[in-house]
Design an enzyme around this catalytic site. Sequence first.
Site, PDB file in Angstrom:
ATOM      1  N   ARG A 150      10.950   8.741   2.114  1.00 55.44           N
ATOM      2  CA  ARG A 150      10.307   8.164   3.292  1.00 55.44           C
ATOM      3  C   ARG A 150      11.182   7.135   4.001  1.00 55.44           C
ATOM      4  O   ARG A 150      11.256   7.119   5.231  1.00 55.44           O
ATOM      5  CB  ARG A 150       8.970   7.538   2.893  1.00 55.44           C
ATOM      6  CG  ARG A 150       7.950   8.574   2.428  1.00 55.44           C
ATOM      7  CD  ARG A 150       6.602   7.940   2.218  1.00 55.44           C
ATOM      8  NE  ARG A 150       5.606   8.898   1.745  1.00 55.44           N
ATOM      9  CZ  ARG A 150       4.328   8.598   1.540  1.00 55.44           C
ATOM     10  NH1 ARG A 150       3.897   7.377   1.786  1.00 55.44           N
ATOM     11  NH2 ARG A 150       3.498   9.525   1.106  1.00 55.44           N
ATOM     12  N   ASP A 168      -6.802   0.057   9.758  1.00 59.73           N
ATOM     13  CA  ASP A 168      -5.782   0.546   8.837  1.00 59.73           C
ATOM     14  C   ASP A 168      -4.524  -0.276   9.056  1.00 59.73           C
ATOM     15  O   ASP A 168      -4.307  -0.808  10.153  1.00 59.73           O
ATOM     16  CB  ASP A 168      -5.491   2.030   9.076  1.00 59.73           C
ATOM     17  CG  ASP A 168      -4.885   2.702   7.845  1.00 59.73           C
ATOM     18  OD1 ASP A 168      -5.634   3.350   7.096  1.00 59.73           O
ATOM     19  OD2 ASP A 168      -3.664   2.561   7.636  1.00 59.73           O
TER      20      ASP A 168
END
Length: 290
Positions: free
Chosen positions: A53, A155
């Site tokens: 990532r 979030d």
Amino acid sequence: MSSQLHTDLPGAAGILGRDLVLTDTDFARICQLIYDRAGIVLADNKREMVYSRLAKRLRLHGISHFGDYLDRLARQPAAREWEAFTNALTTNLTAFFREAHHFPLLAQHIAGRSEPVRIWCAAASTGEEPYSIAMTLLESLPASVASQSQVIATDIDTDALAKAKVGVYPLKQVLEIGEERVKRFFLKGSGERIGLARVRPELARMVDFRQLNLHAPRWDVSGQFDAIFCRNIMIYFDKPSQTRILKRFVPYMKPDGLLITGHSENFTYLTDEFKLRGQTVYTLAPGAKA
């Protein structure tokens, strides 16, 4: 520098054939940084995930060593790259009406309400969960009450929230909720948008997406909620962080409010301010100050 030379570096185990250098020290620094910033605990078995990532960020900036990337972050505490760093290490596994048993329980809880309902979805991801909550409100409340009800969807991942706000999903994924719901709550794409579906405006208006870090000292939410959905996010936190967040939820809950958690999360022994109602749903314990 060749990949073989990479493996000769101290602490650079496990990166044979890779074009970037991630040492044990780098991985430890990453684990500490994401814990300090978001409360997320990364186990040793997450090293491959971290490499894959964050490697995209290094390549974007033309950096070949994770240590150099981390040094650059450390020199710029207010840099936008911190947001990308956090987003990269956030897991977004979600679906419409995931853990489906919770939604009939919510419908039962709000049945007969004549005043607008407020729900907080504390791990909104790419939007499937808060839109599922909004659909449940529309299905369970009189139209005049549902139209004034609200889902606050938060979030930490700004990339996920951007997708959620757009509200466009693969039609194949949307069809899993049933044709009746698709007709009521979605608009099917055509032409260049064929194979996609967008949430209808009346559904989108009910959901307020906001960036929020549960690990931060201040939360951009106010008032009290009929239910708080905090599902499948606390598993990424350690026990002290879980306990702290649970205690902070208390003043945001109405006296009869529900705390709805994930199937693998059990908070019975973390705090005496909640009691388990069943099916991973909690209510405030007697004496808790809502």
